[in-house]
Design an enzyme around this catalytic site. Structure first.
Site, PDB file in Angstrom:
ATOM      1  N   HIS A 221     -43.059  64.041 -81.197  1.00  0.00           N
ATOM      2  CA  HIS A 221     -42.546  62.571 -81.198  1.00  0.00           C
ATOM      3  C   HIS A 221     -40.820  62.552 -81.428  1.00  0.00           C
ATOM      4  CE1 HIS A 221     -45.897  59.957 -81.958  1.00  0.00           C
ATOM      5  NE2 HIS A 221     -46.102  60.592 -83.168  1.00  0.00           N
TER       6      HIS A 221
ATOM      7  N   THR B 214     -53.533  59.296 -84.271  1.00  0.00           N
ATOM      8  CA  THR B 214     -54.086  60.316 -85.126  1.00  0.00           C
ATOM      9  C   THR B 214     -55.534  59.674 -86.128  1.00  0.00           C
ATOM     10  OG1 THR B 214     -51.900  61.123 -85.451  1.00  0.00           O
ATOM     11  CG2 THR B 214     -53.629  61.455 -87.269  1.00  0.00           C
TER      12      THR B 214
ATOM     13  N   LYS C  76     -51.350  65.754 -93.230  1.00  0.00           N
ATOM     14  CA  LYS C  76     -51.572  64.368 -93.194  1.00  0.00           C
ATOM     15  C   LYS C  76     -52.964  63.902 -93.972  1.00  0.00           C
ATOM     16  CE  LYS C  76     -49.415  63.373 -88.844  1.00  0.00           C
ATOM     17  NZ  LYS C  76     -49.546  62.887 -87.408  1.00  0.00           N
TER      18      LYS C  76
ATOM     19  N   ASP D   8     -56.267  65.347 -81.658  1.00  0.00           N
ATOM     20  CA  ASP D   8     -56.504  63.860 -82.110  1.00  0.00           C
ATOM     21  C   ASP D   8     -55.968  62.844 -80.644  1.00  0.00           C
ATOM     22  OD1 ASP D   8     -53.883  64.522 -82.548  1.00  0.00           O
ATOM     23  OD2 ASP D   8     -53.958  63.499 -84.198  1.00  0.00           O
ATOM     24  N   HIS D   9     -55.258  63.504 -79.950  1.00  0.00           N
ATOM     25  CA  HIS D   9     -54.445  62.590 -78.766  1.00  0.00           C
ATOM     26  C   HIS D   9     -53.578  63.501 -78.228  1.00  0.00           C
ATOM     27  CE1 HIS D   9     -50.920  62.363 -81.160  1.00  0.00           C
ATOM     28  NE2 HIS D   9     -51.658  61.931 -82.171  1.00  0.00           N
TER      29      HIS D   9
HETATM   30 ZN    ZN Z   1     -48.263  60.940 -83.502  1.00  0.00          ZN
END
Ligand code: ZN
Length: 544
Positions: A312, A76, A158, A355-356
């Site tokens: 996740h 992230t 975040k 971000d990924h």
């Molecule tokens: Zn993650």
């Protein structure tokens, strides 16, 4: 005689045409980062999506189909930093979410700053700043170019998703405090919350969201792009039996115990309501800061994080991930409509990326995939080296990197050879790559390049443990998935430009995420971020 009459008229026509084609700069740039979004989600869940969210981006935007991260680790903080600095960890310094710091002799967090204080609540969750970022960002360059007259704001659940995009000179970065449900900032940015943030917090939206269970948007039998709801490779919420709908958030949190800096408000991040809250906060920022209301370009960096928590916990094959993307589609649609009514979409330059991405759940595709036991690897490695050298030269093992104590007390070549000998038989390990000598990088050259672009010499470790494709941390053996590798399932993300002066096209060339920031700089005629190594993506603009 005739020409002298025609020419001025011709130039007047050109001038009017230029004005009619739009102004020289957008009034607002909106950067949207979706946390943990795989490229295939754009298409896999499309059958149940609206016409005005993701599908509108695909229909009207400049769509890059082969956009990738060019470095490891695909996490992230490095991801958000790369999007806005136009470079990878080697130059922006964000080599992980956390990494081992030799000078501090401990693992540090990318945004932590003990000299900063929380603004907006009594918790420690605002003791953050961009100080470990070693490059300026797109937002910084916009502030410099306009003599700080631009307004630049970062918003995310975040802290790292709000701070890394805007960097040093921003007017504000705001993130969600899971210990009380407020959006907060750090005194690095401001001494007190602006009125509009206080008013937003006073609305107590998290309480309203917590009152609603998370049910599927559509009837459950419509979710045939994903596996049936109840799967062993999904992780239930704490204190619940099964990972199945509906999720009664209030009941789940009523039986939960919380650690320091946590509360019942934290669960919103792991539900679609985290993204709804982020949308409302973004709209409040546009209103409160009057973004896009004058001729000086402003920037809003918004990051939607709930997708990452859900990914996740449940993985890419879950009803939960499909549901949150269907809901995110409506959230984006809502945002686009709001921007259109407030500013006009032709005055707003939007880019969207992630971000990924994320790995498939190894439990569903094994072989060729598996769970790497990092703890066992480290413990066994230390024992092996103590046996060989009579001392333990390992200082830390994090982000698949081995850090040795410096100065080295044993022969470097012998040490590397022993690490290789130990790792050779360990399940999931492909090879050991020295981070100070890429001449010795024996793997696919594109992987070597990604590892190299992720290394900052005074922050990184000595050896990188490359895993086989499809292998993820054994923590996820209980269910769910993760990301962080150099492989395409983690690096391949959507990149879409939309709005002001953006030409609709489908671009199938290989594009790196670090190319986004220089492309926006080109559109706005800005100096690039100080560490920028990316290049302008061709064919995004109508002009040039
Ligand atoms: Zn993650």
């Amino acid at each position: 005689m005739r020409f002298s009459k025609i020419l001025p008229a011709f130039f007047a026509f050109l001038l009017v045409s230029a004005l009619a084609c739009g102004q020289k700069a957008p009034k607002l740039v909106v950067g949207i980062v979706i946390d943990q979004m795989r490229y295939d989600y754009l298409y896999r869940f499309q059958g149940d999506m609206s016409e005005t969210g993701f599908k509108r981006l695909l229909r009207e935007g400049n769509v890059i189909h082969d956009g990738h991260y060019a470095y490891v680790p695909t996490l992230t903080a490095p991801g958000h930093s790369c999007v806005y600095t136009g470079t990878g960890p080697a130059l922006n310094g964000i080599i992980g979410n956390n990494w081992y710091s030799r000078p501090e002799n401990r693992v540090v967090y990318c945004a932590e700053d003990s000299t900063a204080n929380t603004v907006g609540s009594g918790s420690v969750n605002g003791k953050m700043s961009p100080r470990r970022l070693t490059s300026t960002t797109l937002a910084d360059q916009l502030e410099l170019a306009t003599n700080r007259r631009s307004k630049t704001i970062g918003i995310s659940l975040k802290d790292r998703g709000a701070i890394m995009p805007v960097g040093y000179l921003a007017d504000g970065a705001y993130w969600y405090d899971g210990s009380n449900g407020f959006f907060i900032t750090s005194d690095y940015y401001r001494k007190s919350l602006p009125d509009w943030v206080n008013k937003f917090n006073d609305r107590k939206l998290p309480d309203q969201f917590l009152d609603q269970p998370w049910t599927t948007l559509l009837p459950l039998d419509r979710y045939d792009e994903t596996l049936p709801d109840d799967q062993p490779k999904e992780r239930p919420f704490l204190n619940t039996e099964k990972p199945v709908f509906p999720y009664d958030l209030k009941r789940i949190t009523s039986v939960q115990r919380f650690g320091v800096g946590e509360s019942r408000y934290g669960i919103l991040m792991s539900s679609p309501y985290g993204n709804s809250l982020t949308l409302e906060m973004a709209k409040a920022a546009i209103e409160g800061e009057q973004l896009g209301q004058d001729s000086i370009t402003d920037l809003l960096a918004v990051s939607f994080s709930s997708t990452d928590y859900i990914g996740h916990q449940f993985g890419p094959q879950s009803v939960e991930i499909q549901d949150i993307y269907l809901r995110l589609d409506l959230t984006l649609s809502n945002l686009f409509q709001y921007l259109d009514s407030k500013i006009g979409l032709n005055n707003v330059l939007i880019f969207l990326t992630a971000d990924h991405a994320a790995a498939d759940v190894p439990g569903y595709i094994s072989p060729p995939a598996g769970y790497f036991k990092a703890g066992d690897f480290e413990e066994g490695l230390r024992q092996h080296l103590v046996k060989k050298f009579k001392k333990d030269p390992v200082e830390s093992f994090i982000n698949e990197q081995i850090y040795f104590s410096k100065p080295l007390s044993v022969d470097k070549d012998k040490l590397e050879a022993e690490v290789r000998a130990y790792a050779a038989g360990f399940p999931g390990v492909y090879g050991i790559i020295p981070l100070d000598d890429f001449g010795k990088c024996i793997t696919d050259p594109s992987v070597c390049e990604k590892i190299r672009k992720g290394v900052m010499p005074d922050r990184s470790g000595d050896l990188y443990v490359q895993l086989y494709p499809g292998w993820i941390a054994s923590y996820y053996e209980k269910g769910g998935t993760t990301h962080g590798s150099p492989y395409a399932y983690d690096t391949h993300v959507p990149i879409i430009f939309f709005g002001w002066e953006v030409r609709h096209a489908d671009n199938r060339q290989r594009v790196w995420v670090e190319d986004i920031a220089p492309t926006v700089c080109d559109m706005l005629h800005l100096t690039r971020p100080s560490g920028c190594t990316g290049a302008v993506i061709q064919g995004v603009l109508f002009r040039g």
